[in-house]
Motif scaffolding. Sequence first.
Motif, short mmCIF file in Angstrom:
data_model
loop_
_atom_site.label_atom_id
_atom_site.label_comp_id
_atom_site.label_asym_id
_atom_site.label_seq_id
_atom_site.Cartn_x
_atom_site.Cartn_y
_atom_site.Cartn_z
N ASN A 127 0.84 -1.19 0.00
CA ASN A 127 0.00 0.00 0.00
C ASN A 127 0.87 1.25 0.00
O ASN A 127 1.89 1.30 0.70
N ILE A 128 0.50 2.25 -0.79
CA ILE A 128 1.20 3.52 -0.76
C ILE A 128 0.72 4.31 0.45
O ILE A 128 -0.42 4.79 0.49
N LEU A 129 1.56 4.42 1.45
CA LEU A 129 1.29 5.20 2.66
C LEU A 129 2.36 6.28 2.74
O LEU A 129 3.23 6.28 3.63
N GLN A 130 2.32 7.22 1.79
CA GLN A 130 3.45 8.11 1.56
C GLN A 130 3.74 9.07 2.70
O GLN A 130 4.88 9.50 2.88
N LEU A 131 2.73 9.44 3.49
CA LEU A 131 2.99 10.38 4.58
C LEU A 131 3.93 9.79 5.62
O LEU A 131 4.59 10.52 6.37
N ARG A 132 4.03 8.48 5.68
CA ARG A 132 4.96 7.85 6.62
C ARG A 132 6.41 8.13 6.24
O ARG A 132 7.32 7.87 7.04
N HIS A 133 6.63 8.64 5.03
CA HIS A 133 7.99 8.95 4.58
C HIS A 133 8.29 10.45 4.63
O HIS A 133 9.40 10.86 4.31
N HIS A 134 7.30 11.26 5.01
CA HIS A 134 7.50 12.71 5.05
C HIS A 134 8.35 13.06 6.27
O HIS A 134 8.08 12.62 7.39
N GLN A 135 9.38 13.88 6.06
CA GLN A 135 10.34 14.14 7.13
C GLN A 135 9.70 14.81 8.34
O GLN A 135 10.04 14.50 9.49
N ALA A 136 8.75 15.73 8.11
CA ALA A 136 8.10 16.39 9.24
C ALA A 136 7.31 15.40 10.08
O ALA A 136 7.28 15.50 11.32
N ILE A 137 6.69 14.43 9.42
CA ILE A 137 5.93 13.39 10.13
C ILE A 137 6.88 12.49 10.91
O ILE A 137 6.63 12.13 12.06
N LEU A 138 7.99 12.12 10.28
CA LEU A 138 8.98 11.28 10.94
C LEU A 138 9.57 11.98 12.16
O LEU A 138 9.81 11.36 13.21
N ASN A 139 9.81 13.29 12.04
CA ASN A 139 10.36 14.06 13.16
C ASN A 139 9.38 14.08 14.33
O ASN A 139 9.77 13.93 15.50
N LEU A 140 8.08 14.29 14.03
CA LEU A 140 7.08 14.32 15.09
C LEU A 140 6.94 12.94 15.74
O LEU A 140 6.82 12.83 16.96
N LYS A 141 6.94 11.90 14.93
CA LYS A 141 6.86 10.53 15.48
C LYS A 141 8.01 10.27 16.44
O LYS A 141 7.82 9.70 17.53
N LYS A 142 9.20 10.70 16.06
CA LYS A 142 10.38 10.51 16.91
C LYS A 142 10.24 11.29 18.21
O LYS A 142 10.56 10.78 19.30
N LYS A 143 9.73 12.51 18.12
CA LYS A 143 9.54 13.34 19.30
C LYS A 143 8.54 12.70 20.27
O LYS A 143 8.78 12.62 21.48
N VAL A 144 7.41 12.24 19.72
CA VAL A 144 6.38 11.62 20.55
C VAL A 144 6.91 10.36 21.22
O VAL A 144 6.67 10.11 22.41
N ALA A 145 7.65 9.57 20.47
CA ALA A 145 8.19 8.31 21.00
C ALA A 145 9.23 8.54 22.10
O ALA A 145 9.42 7.68 22.98
N SER A 146 9.89 9.70 22.07
CA SER A 146 10.98 9.96 23.01
C SER A 146 10.51 10.64 24.29
O SER A 146 11.32 10.87 25.20
N GLU A 147 9.23 10.98 24.39
CA GLU A 147 8.71 11.67 25.57
C GLU A 147 8.92 10.82 26.82
O GLU A 147 8.48 9.67 26.89
N SER A 148 9.58 11.40 27.82
CA SER A 148 9.82 10.68 29.07
C SER A 148 8.60 10.67 29.97
O SER A 148 8.41 9.76 30.78
N ASN A 149 7.74 11.71 29.83
CA ASN A 149 6.50 11.78 30.60
C ASN A 149 5.33 11.69 29.62
O ASN A 149 4.85 12.70 29.12
#
Length: 316
Positions: A127-149
Amino acid sequence: MKKFAIIGASGYIAPRHMKAIKDTGNKLVSAYDINDSVGIIDSISPDSEFFTDFERFQEHAFRLKRNVSTALDYVSICSPNYLHHAHITAGLRLGCDVICEKPLVPTSELLDELLLVESETGNKLFNILQLRHHQAILNLKKKVASESNPHKYEVDLTYITSRGKWYMESWKGDPRKSFGVATNIGVHFYDMLHFIFGKLQKNVVHYTSEHKAAGYLEYEKARVRWFLSIDANDLPLSVKGKKPTYRSITVNNEELEFSEGFTDLHTISYEEILANRGYGIEDARHCVETVETIRASKISVAANGENHPFLKSLNL
């Protein structure tokens, strides 16, 4: 060099697939569409065969299959939503891996059917899920995943893409074929939200019509108020008369800027698929289940804090 065919060659999204095929060093061998406005093929693969009858397209593919040197490797599906299931299964049964636009199919039951066809044929569906490759989306995903609280983000999703009267006369305006505006223009956003914020916990619809829809989604890590529309009257005054489209995602009242960076996302998707890192049926299940629930839901009164700001303009 892999050999590709495209089903739905005259559609809006097909040129992005053709470009991705060329940019990844592969070849478009055959194309099919009931409409013959496909002159763009000349600039990408002028030697490609083209058919306006599916039977002739399919027979040509079967002839190519007889010889390993000519057999198709992939079939790309860019046809109307309601034809995806039939075209996907045809591609798999031709002995090809298949790349399909969103939504794969309208229901989770049909996803299970596609899993069966994969097992029967030994071929894969991507399936083409192209937003998963957008850098701004990847950056936000990384930020959310790294939240300590861990906490739930407050998200407002607004997407208004003006469409003229032609839209309702086309297959896109027929809910039996497009599955409605929330599915047709919203499914990739729902996938993006799941990709960033985790599993869906609550799905409520506050408004729906043939031109627009609104509701509330709650994920493991976010509370999302969403509004989707093809009605130019919904455009904010700041852009009305200047731009036909308004796309906004705010996260804790901060705008997520991702208006740029879309140009090559299909090419990146193809690169990942060709490297055996593509997104398959199970990756698409969450967004298919989300829109399936939205279509089946009764309208609910927006609870406190769950209503999108644009709902006020609808005089509900």
